[in-house]
Motif scaffolding. Structure first.
Motif, PDB file in Angstrom:
ATOM      1  N   ALA A  40     -13.417  -1.238   0.615  1.00 39.52           N
ATOM      2  CA  ALA A  40     -12.269  -2.043   0.181  1.00 39.52           C
ATOM      3  C   ALA A  40     -12.727  -3.179  -0.727  1.00 39.52           C
ATOM      4  CB  ALA A  40     -11.521  -2.590   1.392  1.00 39.52           C
ATOM      5  N   VAL A  45      -9.508  -4.096  -3.087  1.00 35.33           N
ATOM      6  CA  VAL A  45      -8.256  -4.040  -2.345  1.00 35.33           C
ATOM      7  C   VAL A  45      -8.426  -4.859  -1.062  1.00 35.33           C
ATOM      8  CG1 VAL A  45      -7.604  -1.797  -3.300  1.00 35.33           C
ATOM      9  CG2 VAL A  45      -8.838  -1.885  -1.127  1.00 35.33           C
ATOM     10  N   THR A  46      -7.316  -5.220  -0.443  1.00 35.61           N
ATOM     11  CA  THR A  46      -7.366  -6.041   0.758  1.00 35.61           C
ATOM     12  C   THR A  46      -8.013  -5.293   1.917  1.00 35.61           C
ATOM     13  OG1 THR A  46      -5.320  -7.068   0.013  1.00 35.61           O
ATOM     14  CG2 THR A  46      -5.968  -7.472   2.295  1.00 35.61           C
ATOM     15  N   VAL A  75      -4.078   2.327   2.212  1.00 32.19           N
ATOM     16  CA  VAL A  75      -4.697   1.134   1.643  1.00 32.19           C
ATOM     17  C   VAL A  75      -3.719  -0.034   1.657  1.00 32.19           C
ATOM     18  CG1 VAL A  75      -6.262   2.435   0.152  1.00 32.19           C
ATOM     19  CG2 VAL A  75      -4.049   1.726  -0.721  1.00 32.19           C
ATOM     20  N   GLU A  76      -4.281  -1.219   1.614  1.00 32.46           N
ATOM     21  CA  GLU A  76      -3.470  -2.437   1.554  1.00 32.46           C
ATOM     22  C   GLU A  76      -3.922  -3.241   0.348  1.00 32.46           C
ATOM     23  OE1 GLU A  76      -3.264  -6.442   4.136  1.00 32.46           O
ATOM     24  OE2 GLU A  76      -2.815  -4.607   5.269  1.00 32.46           O
ATOM     25  N   GLN A  77      -2.935  -3.620  -0.478  1.00 32.41           N
ATOM     26  CA  GLN A  77      -3.186  -4.415  -1.671  1.00 32.41           C
ATOM     27  C   GLN A  77      -2.171  -5.548  -1.721  1.00 32.41           C
ATOM     28  OE1 GLN A  77      -2.725  -0.642  -4.100  1.00 32.41           O
ATOM     29  NE2 GLN A  77      -4.120  -1.784  -5.425  1.00 32.41           N
ATOM     30  N   CYS A  79       0.843  -7.614  -3.306  1.00 32.45           N
ATOM     31  CA  CYS A  79       1.941  -7.369  -4.243  1.00 32.45           C
ATOM     32  C   CYS A  79       1.648  -8.125  -5.535  1.00 32.45           C
ATOM     33  CB  CYS A  79       3.258  -7.841  -3.627  1.00 32.45           C
ATOM     34  SG  CYS A  79       4.663  -7.813  -4.751  1.00 32.45           S
ATOM     35  N   THR A  80       1.879  -7.483  -6.666  1.00 26.65           N
ATOM     36  CA  THR A  80       1.584  -8.122  -7.957  1.00 26.65           C
ATOM     37  C   THR A  80       2.556  -9.252  -8.286  1.00 26.65           C
ATOM     38  OG1 THR A  80       2.877  -6.432  -9.093  1.00 26.65           O
ATOM     39  CG2 THR A  80       0.496  -6.097  -8.974  1.00 26.65           C
ATOM     40  N   PRO A  85       1.240  -8.546   1.425  1.00 21.03           N
ATOM     41  CA  PRO A  85       0.483  -7.304   1.594  1.00 21.03           C
ATOM     42  C   PRO A  85       1.389  -6.076   1.438  1.00 21.03           C
ATOM     43  CG  PRO A  85       0.589  -8.546   3.668  1.00 21.03           C
ATOM     44  CD  PRO A  85       1.280  -9.359   2.626  1.00 21.03           C
ATOM     45  N   ARG A  87       1.229  -1.910   1.914  1.00 23.19           N
ATOM     46  CA  ARG A  87       0.491  -0.741   2.405  1.00 23.19           C
ATOM     47  C   ARG A  87       0.993   0.488   1.671  1.00 23.19           C
ATOM     48  NH1 ARG A  87      -1.398  -0.456   8.535  1.00 23.19           N
ATOM     49  NH2 ARG A  87      -2.245  -2.544   8.717  1.00 23.19           N
ATOM     50  N   LEU A 138      -5.243   4.601  -6.596  1.00 20.83           N
ATOM     51  CA  LEU A 138      -4.668   3.310  -6.214  1.00 20.83           C
ATOM     52  C   LEU A 138      -3.529   2.917  -7.153  1.00 20.83           C
ATOM     53  CD1 LEU A 138      -7.880   1.208  -5.472  1.00 20.83           C
ATOM     54  CD2 LEU A 138      -6.183   2.003  -3.806  1.00 20.83           C
ATOM     55  N   PRO A 142       1.096  -2.677  -7.284  1.00 20.81           N
ATOM     56  CA  PRO A 142       1.830  -2.519  -6.030  1.00 20.81           C
ATOM     57  C   PRO A 142       2.887  -3.615  -5.879  1.00 20.81           C
ATOM     58  CG  PRO A 142      -0.369  -3.381  -5.614  1.00 20.81           C
ATOM     59  CD  PRO A 142      -0.296  -3.055  -7.071  1.00 20.81           C
TER      60      PRO A 142
END
Length: 193
Positions: A40, A45-46, A75-77, A79-80, A85, A87, A138, A142
């Motif tokens: 990660a 990514v988170t 995966v967790e990212q 938010c732009t 978070p 998922r 990815l 997100p």
């Protein structure tokens, strides 16, 4: 240019000279928590909450191999827009061919075949293949549920803010056309008698 891939947190090397040439080699990679955390960080990514890379490496002919695999990940990212978070469940099917004799391109313009193939390396690292597939899968931007990008307008006091609408290249033409239609064309052309 160096074609050697960068080392990945996830690694599972298979020496091609040691692979069986009459039957498929099955694999099922499920990295532990520490490896997923390192991966990660490597991918920016988170978190990677789950990851599985399962498939076969099948001989084709005397020296070539075909990799068929399924990549499943959660995966967790951030938010732009809101940084909350997000998922995402990912499922990717991979097909790669490793050829001992890769045809050399001829001429200035070369058509790239639809097949995904590469030269047969001494070592096929399934972890590196999984990492590349995950990186490509990815989401680029997100978004958390309900997150929307609002227009922000900034300007100094007494200055009219510049908006996206005002920056459109033909925005002024609509106003000009409306004014010309409103004039009825009486002043233009006059009496040509």
């Amino acid at each position: 240019m160096n074609d050697t891939p960068l080392p990945s947190a996830l690694t599972h090397p298979l020496r091609t000279a040691s692979l069986p040439t009459r039957k498929a080699t099955r694999f099922d990679l499920k990295p532990d928590d520490a490896t997923r955390a390192a991966l990660a960080e490597e991918l920016g990514v988170t978190a990677i909450h789950a990851l599985r890379f399962k498939g076969t490496l099948t001989p084709e002919g005397r020296q070539d191999f075909r990799l068929e695999a399924q990549l499943d990940a959660e995966v967790e990212q951030p938010c732009t827009i809101t940084l909350a978070p997000v998922r995402t469940l990912l499922r990717e099917t991979l097909l790669r061919r490793y050829l001992a004799d890769v045809p050399e391109p001829e001429g200035e313009e070369v058509e790239i075949p639809a097949d995904d193939f590469e030269a047969l390396p001494e070592v096929i690292d399934l972890g590196t293949v999984a990492t590349e597939a995950l990186a490509l899968a990815l989401p680029l931007y997100p978004r958390a549920e309900g997150a929307a990008l609002e227009q922000a307008v900034f300007a100094e006091a007494g200055v009219e803010p510049l908006t996206d609408e005002a920056l459109r290249p033909f925005a002024g033409l609509a106003g000009l056309a409306a004014r010309l239609k409103g004039d009825g064309g009486d002043d233009q052309g006059g009496d040509r008698g």
